[in-house]
Design a protein around this motif. Structure first.
Motif: not given
Length: 505
Positions: A216-221, A245-256
């Protein structure tokens, strides 16, 4: 004119003397009261100021020590407990901080900071309901307190998210569960609070064989980050890193996600280094590596519980048994269901002959997992406890439990000669009585350990008196005479002051 003067001296002089004595006594009383009440307070204030100085420098361990000294001097001062609670919070020791905060408000129910800190501790430990009550109390005392107003909003928001998440989980509705969870992710929570909120979602994500979240959310960081956190706090660090790592690929600025990924990798690397050192027999190095790993993320409770247990295992190898027991206790405090920590601590208790504590731990383990192995460990601990409450004949003779027949005889010969009453005939009555008692115990020990049947029963923990062997009635002299060659065959003779030698007849 002279008579009134004499009269004054006769009657007023004693009055003045009595008044002076009374004043001196009053002054003495005031000095004693000052020493009793004011000096300790002044010294305690000094300790508090030193604690404040270390707190400002962020040296929280030293601040804790000085606040503790202040409490020892004046245990009824609410602010000292409040200060120590604040220090413990900075050390992530929220349960202890909660106890101090609660004690501060017990001593002074109007102590606003105490109620505020108690609320923060409850929130950090995942009890939003109790936290809300504390923040409401603060606002009763100080209605314009901005910090309490904000914390109350946080607590109420978390309670609402919990309610929504539980409803969603019951309905098996991922989107309904994930919305409140993702909202909580944006808040600065400790691991305890995070897990309190994440429990429904964590169970849903980790148990769902279809992995609905990924479909449902494969691209949701944020969704990937949430799944990673669930795995991270379940000590599934490798899988957690993959999601970060996958979350950072979707959103490189995801600090958390970046911070969580860094912590996860550092924790995994340090733990593996410790495991490798342990397998190689480098116990000191392993101990240090596990200690370093424990400083990486105090909020990862499950992983830290395992690290404490690993360090306890190393500690037992290094013969640091007290430290190993302490580490096991810390692991259990983090995870009360951690069977391995109970087993490790129980073994350490056995090694230090603290059999009652060992029995308690083994009982806890057996109640949880009723296996044959755990039953055997419990029975063995119960047997050792029973044996510890009787005379230790091996200690009486000063031999090891695996001593040979010849070693037992040699030990008896040495101890019997040392404590024989004839050797102490010139001593005081008290010494004679004590030596006679020891001589009898040595005879008892030898009569049991030199007889294979009795020794076997004794080693197995059975009561010797069950077979009619009344150890209280036997004559130690008979053992002695038989051992040294028959009646009248042995005597002590003085060869000089304090010197003795023995002769055989």
């Amino acid at each position: 004119w002279h008579w009134p003067t004499a009269w004054c001296h006769m009657f007023l002089a004693p009055l003045f003397a009595a008044t002076g004595l009374l004043l001196r006594l009053l002054l003495r009383l005031l000095l004693d009261l000052h020493a009793l009440f004011f000096l300790p307070h002044r010294e305690a204030e000094g300790f508090k100021e030193q604690g404040n100085a270390f707190y400002i420098k962020k040296d929280y361990e030293e601040a804790f020590n000085y606040y503790t000294k202040a409490i020892d001097m004046c245990p009824k001062n609410a602010s000292y407990y409040g200060n120590r609670a604040a220090t413990l919070m900075m050390l992530y020791r929220y349960r202890e901080a909660l106890e101090d905060a609660q004690q501060s408000v017990r001593l002074d129910n109007s102590f606003m900071k105490g109620h505020l800190r108690e609320g923060k501790c409850h929130l950090s430990l995942g009890n939003a309901m109790a936290a809300r009550r504390c923040f409401q109390k603060v606002l009763e005392l100080e209605p314009d307190n901005g910090q309490a107003q904000q914390e109350l909003k946080n607590a109420e928001a978390i309670l609402e998210y919990e309610r929504m998440a539980e409803i969603g989980f019951e309905k098996r509705d991922f989107r309904m569960v994930s919305f409140p969870f993702l909202r909580c992710v944006m808040r600065p929570l400790t691991a305890a609070s995070f897990r309190q909120i994440s429990a429904p979602l964590s169970g849903f994500l980790l148990s769902s064989p279809r992995s609905d979240i990924l479909r449902m959310d494969s691209t949701n960081a944020d969704a990937l980050y949430v799944r990673g956190l669930c795995l991270y706090y379940e000590d599934c660090i490798d899988k957690a890193v993959q999601f970060f790592v996958q979350a950072l690929r979707m959103a490189p600025d995801h600090d958390k996600a970046r911070l969580a990924c860094r912590n996860a990798k550092a924790l995994k690397a340090k733990k593996e280094e410790g495991n490798k050192a342990f397998k190689e027999g480098s116990y000191e190095a392993a101990y240090e590596l596990y200690s370093e790993a424990l400083t990486i993320d105090p909020n990862n409770i499950k992983t830290n519980a395992k690290l404490y247990c690993n360090r306890a295992t190393v500690g037992s190898k290094l013969k640091k048994l007290d430290q190993a027991i302490e580490d096991c206790s810390k692991a259990i405090k983090l995870d009360e269901t951690y069977i391995k920590a109970y087993l490790r601590r129980a073994q350490c208790y056995m090694d230090t002959e603290q059999y009652e504590e060992a029995v308690r731990d083994y009982e806890k383990v057996y109640q949880t997992e009723k296996t044959k192995e755990h039953k055997h460990l419990l029975k063995n601990a119960q047997l050792e406890l029973k044996k510890s409450k009787r005379k230790d004949y091996y200690k009486v003779l000063g031999v090891d439990k695996n001593a040979t027949e010849e070693e037992i005889k040699k030990a008896y010969r040495k101890r019997a000669l040392l404590h024989h009453p004839d050797r102490h005939s010139s001593a005081t009555p008290e010494v004679q009585k004590e030596e006679e008692k020891k001589f009898k115990e040595v005879g008892e020990a030898f009569s049991v350990l030199s007889d294979p049947k009795k020794k076997s029963r004794y080693d197995s923990g059975q009561d010797l008196e069950d077979d009619g062997m009344n150890m209280g009635d036997f004559d130690a002299n008979n053992i002695f005479k038989a051992f040294f060659g028959g009646p009248g065959g042995f005597s002590f003779e003085a060869s000089g002051p304090g010197n003795f030698f023995f002769q055989f007849g």
